[in-house]
Design an enzyme around this catalytic site. Structure first.
Site, PDB file in Angstrom:
ATOM      1  N   LYS A 110       0.661  -1.393  -0.093  1.00  0.00           N
ATOM      2  CA  LYS A 110      -0.099  -0.018   0.130  1.00  0.00           C
ATOM      3  C   LYS A 110       0.938   1.123   0.096  1.00  0.00           C
ATOM      4  O   LYS A 110       1.714   1.536   0.873  1.00  0.00           O
ATOM      5  CB  LYS A 110      -0.871   0.318   1.432  1.00  0.00           C
TER       6      LYS A 110
HETATM    7  O1  G3P Z   1      -8.371   1.405   4.124  1.00  0.00           O
HETATM    8  C1  G3P Z   1      -8.591   2.569   4.391  1.00  0.00           C
HETATM    9  C2  G3P Z   1      -9.595   2.608   5.515  1.00  0.00           C
HETATM   10  O2  G3P Z   1      -9.027   2.265   6.613  1.00  0.00           O
HETATM   11  C3  G3P Z   1      -9.888   4.385   5.883  1.00  0.00           C
HETATM   12  O3  G3P Z   1     -11.041   4.212   6.702  1.00  0.00           O
HETATM   13  O4  G3P Z   1     -12.656   4.954   8.360  1.00  0.00           O
HETATM   14  O5  G3P Z   1     -10.263   5.665   8.543  1.00  0.00           O
HETATM   15  O6  G3P Z   1     -11.670   6.777   6.727  1.00  0.00           O
HETATM   16  P1  G3P Z   1     -11.657   5.579   7.721  1.00  0.00           P
END
Ligand code: G3P
Length: 218
Positions: A83
């Site tokens: 990533k």
């Molecule tokens: O994979 C990306 C994800 O973990 C981000 O999610 O909820 O932190 O915006 P969030």
């Protein structure tokens, strides 16, 4: 549509992998930090639990550092997907890794322009963060629609749209309606997808009526 679990919690991942509905896992530095465990230990465990792509994010911000960290992460297991952030260095490292045959998930995508660059850099996946756009009053799913429309114009683009930052089941349904390739979601959202009160109520009624017959099937 592929379902990925967005978590570094091996207990949650193991539980959901047992359903047969999990096609991969995405992690990020915040999710790994939340476990309080050593990153490489967690990554090794996740790669054993799920045979599909497991995204592991570098923490370097320069190309050389990204490639150095990527090499170490790729040694963990054959299903590790690197990533990288959608930055100039991330795109350059993506190109280099893709040319070596490594799978890359370019993350922190918030615009169609960024998604075009991810595809040109040879990313296997691009992760547009729909929830974070919604959080600031933008239409996250509109970004997904725009990216898919653009990608469909270029058959040589091999990048799959991995909808990320999912907050609820409607994000998953809308992503599927648009034709996104992957939805990565927190364990709670994946569990919510199956729930409907009328299903529970209907099953309860079926079983109650069956019980009255006094019969058994097995
Ligand atoms: O994979 C990306 C994800 O973990 C981000 O999610 O909820 O932190 O915006 P969030």
């Amino acid at each position: 549509m592929k379902f990925f679990v967005d978590s570094a919690d091996v207990h949650e991942i193991a539980d959901l992998a047992a359903t047969g509905l999990v096609d991969g896992v995405t992690t990020n530095p915040s999710l790994v930090a939340k476990t309080g465990r050593p990153f490489f230990e967690v990554l090794e465990e996740i790669c054993r639990l799920v045979s599909g792509p497991v995204s592991a994010e570098v923490t370097a911000t320069d190309v050389a550092g990204m490639l150095r960290e990527a090499s170490r992460l790729l040694e963990v297991a054959p299903n590790v997907c690197i990533k990288l952030p959608l930055t100039p260095a991330g795109l350059q490292a993506c190109r280099a890794l893709a040319d070596r045959g490594a799978k890359v998930n370019v993350t922190l995508c918030f615009s169609p322009a960024q998604a075009i660059l991810a595809a040109k850099a040879g990313a296997a996946f691009v992760s547009p963060f729909v929830g974070r756009l919604d959080d600031v009053g933008h239409d996250g799913m509109r970004l997904i629609s725009d990216i898919l429309q653009i990608y469909r114009n270029y058959p040589n683009f091999r990048t799959e749209v991995l909808v990320a930052s999912i907050r609820h089941p409607l994000h998953v349904v809308e992503a599927a309606r648009l034709g996104a390739h992957v939805a990565t979601m927190p364990p709670a959202v994946l569990r919510q997808l199956v729930r409907h009160p009328l299903t529970d109520k209907g099953l309860e009624a079926f079983l109650a009526d069956w019980a009255k017959t006094g019969q058994r099937i097995g």
